[in-house]
Motif scaffolding. Structure first.
Motif, PDB file in Angstrom:
ATOM      1  N   VAL A   4     -53.954 -46.259   4.743  1.00 52.02           N
ATOM      2  CA  VAL A   4     -53.334 -47.349   5.498  1.00 52.02           C
ATOM      3  C   VAL A   4     -52.062 -46.788   6.109  1.00 52.02           C
ATOM      4  CG1 VAL A   4     -52.309 -49.642   5.436  1.00 52.02           C
ATOM      5  CG2 VAL A   4     -54.272 -49.115   3.964  1.00 52.02           C
ATOM      6  N   VAL A   5     -51.952 -46.872   7.435  1.00 59.90           N
ATOM      7  CA  VAL A   5     -50.836 -46.275   8.167  1.00 59.90           C
ATOM      8  C   VAL A   5     -50.148 -47.339   9.005  1.00 59.90           C
ATOM      9  CG1 VAL A   5     -50.227 -44.632   9.986  1.00 59.90           C
ATOM     10  CG2 VAL A   5     -51.887 -43.997   8.222  1.00 59.90           C
ATOM     11  N   SER A  20     -50.542 -45.556   2.248  1.00 59.49           N
ATOM     12  CA  SER A  20     -51.436 -44.999   1.226  1.00 59.49           C
ATOM     13  C   SER A  20     -52.311 -43.957   1.894  1.00 59.49           C
ATOM     14  CB  SER A  20     -52.297 -46.097   0.579  1.00 59.49           C
ATOM     15  OG  SER A  20     -53.161 -46.694   1.532  1.00 59.49           O
ATOM     16  N   ASN A  21     -52.737 -42.970   1.115  1.00 54.64           N
ATOM     17  CA  ASN A  21     -53.609 -41.920   1.642  1.00 54.64           C
ATOM     18  C   ASN A  21     -54.431 -41.371   0.476  1.00 54.64           C
ATOM     19  OD1 ASN A  21     -54.730 -40.085   3.491  1.00 54.64           O
ATOM     20  ND2 ASN A  21     -53.204 -38.520   3.002  1.00 54.64           N
ATOM     21  N   THR A  45     -61.533 -47.001  -0.540  1.00 52.04           N
ATOM     22  CA  THR A  45     -61.072 -48.117   0.291  1.00 52.04           C
ATOM     23  C   THR A  45     -60.280 -49.117  -0.542  1.00 52.04           C
ATOM     24  OG1 THR A  45     -63.016 -47.870   1.713  1.00 52.04           O
ATOM     25  CG2 THR A  45     -61.789 -49.935   1.875  1.00 52.04           C
ATOM     26  N   ASP A  46     -60.837 -49.497  -1.679  1.00 53.02           N
ATOM     27  CA  ASP A  46     -60.145 -50.444  -2.559  1.00 53.02           C
ATOM     28  C   ASP A  46     -58.800 -49.891  -3.022  1.00 53.02           C
ATOM     29  OD1 ASP A  46     -62.288 -52.158  -2.315  1.00 53.02           O
ATOM     30  OD2 ASP A  46     -63.196 -51.612  -4.236  1.00 53.02           O
ATOM     31  N   GLN A  47     -58.782 -48.622  -3.360  1.00 52.22           N
ATOM     32  CA  GLN A  47     -57.550 -48.012  -3.845  1.00 52.22           C
ATOM     33  C   GLN A  47     -56.500 -47.907  -2.738  1.00 52.22           C
ATOM     34  OE1 GLN A  47     -58.206 -44.380  -6.026  1.00 52.22           O
ATOM     35  NE2 GLN A  47     -56.023 -43.948  -6.265  1.00 52.22           N
ATOM     36  N   ALA A  48     -56.944 -47.596  -1.522  1.00 47.66           N
ATOM     37  CA  ALA A  48     -56.008 -47.484  -0.399  1.00 47.66           C
ATOM     38  C   ALA A  48     -55.329 -48.820  -0.111  1.00 47.66           C
ATOM     39  CB  ALA A  48     -56.734 -46.981   0.839  1.00 47.66           C
ATOM     40  N   LEU A  49     -56.103 -49.893  -0.113  1.00 46.12           N
ATOM     41  CA  LEU A  49     -55.539 -51.220   0.126  1.00 46.12           C
ATOM     42  C   LEU A  49     -54.597 -51.628  -0.998  1.00 46.12           C
ATOM     43  CD1 LEU A  49     -58.768 -53.000   1.425  1.00 46.12           C
ATOM     44  CD2 LEU A  49     -56.726 -52.484   2.778  1.00 46.12           C
ATOM     45  N   ALA A  50     -55.007 -51.330  -2.236  1.00 49.04           N
ATOM     46  CA  ALA A  50     -54.184 -51.705  -3.383  1.00 49.04           C
ATOM     47  C   ALA A  50     -52.866 -50.935  -3.398  1.00 49.04           C
ATOM     48  CB  ALA A  50     -54.953 -51.457  -4.679  1.00 49.04           C
ATOM     49  N   ASP A 109     -58.319 -32.018   5.519  1.00 49.70           N
ATOM     50  CA  ASP A 109     -58.867 -33.284   6.003  1.00 49.70           C
ATOM     51  C   ASP A 109     -58.320 -34.457   5.199  1.00 49.70           C
ATOM     52  OD1 ASP A 109     -60.315 -31.749   7.738  1.00 49.70           O
ATOM     53  OD2 ASP A 109     -62.225 -31.958   6.683  1.00 49.70           O
ATOM     54  N   ASN A 110     -57.838 -35.470   5.891  1.00 52.16           N
ATOM     55  CA  ASN A 110     -57.287 -36.658   5.233  1.00 52.16           C
ATOM     56  C   ASN A 110     -57.287 -37.817   6.217  1.00 52.16           C
ATOM     57  OD1 ASN A 110     -54.271 -37.086   6.362  1.00 52.16           O
ATOM     58  ND2 ASN A 110     -54.765 -34.893   6.312  1.00 52.16           N
ATOM     59  N   ALA A 111     -57.247 -39.036   5.704  1.00 56.21           N
ATOM     60  CA  ALA A 111     -57.320 -40.211   6.562  1.00 56.21           C
ATOM     61  C   ALA A 111     -55.971 -40.585   7.170  1.00 56.21           C
ATOM     62  CB  ALA A 111     -57.877 -41.400   5.775  1.00 56.21           C
ATOM     63  N   ALA A 112     -54.864 -40.108   6.596  1.00 51.67           N
ATOM     64  CA  ALA A 112     -53.550 -40.426   7.170  1.00 51.67           C
ATOM     65  C   ALA A 112     -53.443 -39.876   8.587  1.00 51.67           C
ATOM     66  CB  ALA A 112     -52.433 -39.863   6.288  1.00 51.67           C
ATOM     67  N   MET A 113     -53.989 -38.682   8.813  1.00 55.94           N
ATOM     68  CA  MET A 113     -53.938 -38.114  10.164  1.00 55.94           C
ATOM     69  C   MET A 113     -54.812 -38.926  11.120  1.00 55.94           C
ATOM     70  SD  MET A 113     -56.236 -34.635   9.718  1.00 55.94           S
ATOM     71  CE  MET A 113     -58.052 -34.679   9.835  1.00 55.94           C
TER      72      MET A 113
END
Length: 341
Positions: free
Chosen positions: A21-22, A30-31, A63-68, A306-310
């Motif tokens: 979540v950015v 979160s990342n 996904t659940d952990q990122a939102l939490a 590789d990561n979702a923050a980018m």
């Protein structure tokens, strides 16, 4: 108070399941990254079917952990961003399917992101982008010089014609008995050795900005195999240093020449191999010597892989430019770099 735009981002292009979540493209709330390295090490590289199965197992939990961790709900999210290429088709499909399901269920815009744009935007967490700009993107499967005249405008001026730099590291790592991924270990060994083997610098002086590392890989492997046949033991630190010096020399030489041809305000260094200390040190030196007026932004070490923050940072930029995808969005494993069609 500035508007708060939250992007829920997905990255599953290879062997990392990641959700982030950015906020406004510059703040990581979160990342979450679930790595698969242990599962692939025994094979000496990524096995696509194994990677896909791990993504299926981890995508919902991440996904659940990122939102939490971000302490937000779907009601707070402005858009869902997802890597749709390039990468492994099975892996990409898991992320794309999850992102589409969430976007549809919560009536959110779906933003498609090129994986390489994501790597570039990892550097956005270091500082503000200024244009025109040049990027050296060096990852496991890609080695590219990308010129950006303005935001969201990309022109590849140079790329690898065969093995990418990261691929070459992993292939010579196997010869040296280094577990996948080999880049970090080779980098550490190189710091302890010297360039005694003087491996070839392919295309270093050619009048273009392309790269080639297959010849270097072959020269390295032949040197080690010939020594083995003679019963000669070579110094692994010198081998690593000689290999890395060849890679760094070519990357730095081509980048400096590109900066002479394309006057820019910034140089971005990003991608998995951007974590290489030898490369970072060399570019720092050369930039101060040859292009002191050009600032350099290096992607943070923890965001080079590789990561979702980018993807969230790039996704925010794409969202601002109104890039949208429908529910027919599909994985594009061979996606070329550039703007959305």
């Amino acid at each position: 108070m500035a508007e708060r735009t939250l992007i829920l981002a997905f990255e599953t292009s290879c062997d990392e399941t990641s959700v982030a979540v950015v906020e406004n493209g510059t703040k990581i709330l979160s990342n979450i990254v679930a790595t698969q390295i242990d599962s692939h090490q025994r094979f000496g590289g990524v096995v696509p079917e194994v990677a896909s199965r791990h993504h299926i197992e981890w995508i919902t939990r991440c996904t659940d952990q990122a939102l939490a961790e971000a302490n937000v709900s779907y009601n707070d999210i402005a858009a869902v961003a997802v890597t749709y290429g390039p990468g492994l088709v099975g892996s990409l499909l898991i992320g794309v399917t999850a992102a589409k399901a969430i976007a549809w269920a919560h009536n959110l815009p779906l933003v498609p992101v090129n994986h390489m744009t994501g790597h570039l935007y990892a550097a956005r967490y270091v500082g503000e982008f200024k244009y025109p700009q040049m990027a050296l993107l060096v990852s496991g499967g890609h080695t590219e010089l990308v010129y950006m005249k303005a935001e969201h405008e990309f022109e590849i001026i140079g790329e690898t014609r065969d093995d990418a730099a990261g691929e070459a590291y992993d292939k010579i790592g196997r010869v040296l008995g280094v577990n996948y991924p080999a880049g970090k270990t080779i980098d550490e060994w190189a710091a302890k050795g010297e360039d005694t083997f003087h491996f070839p610098r392919a295309m270093e002086k050619e009048a273009n900005y392309d790269f080639s590392f297959s010849g270097l890989k072959s020269a390295f492997i032949n040197t080690v195999h010939n020594a083995d046949q003679r019963g000669e033991k070579l110094n692994k630190y010198d081998l690593a240093a000689s290999f890395q010096q060849s890679v760094v020399d070519v990357l730095a030489e081509k980048t400096m020449r590109a900066l002479e041809r394309y006057p820019v305000k910034q140089l971005i260094l990003a991608g998995g191999v951007a974590a290489n200390h030898g490369l970072r040190s060399r570019l720092d030196h050369d930039m101060h010597k040859y292009h002191p007026d050009v600032t350099m932004l290096q992607a943070p070490l923890k965001l080079c892989g590789d990561n979702a923050a980018m993807i969230g940072a790039a996704g925010y930029m794409c969202y601002q430019h109104r890039d949208r995808a429908g529910m027919d969005l599909n994985a594009e494993p061979g996606l070329m770099y550039g703007r959305m069609k």
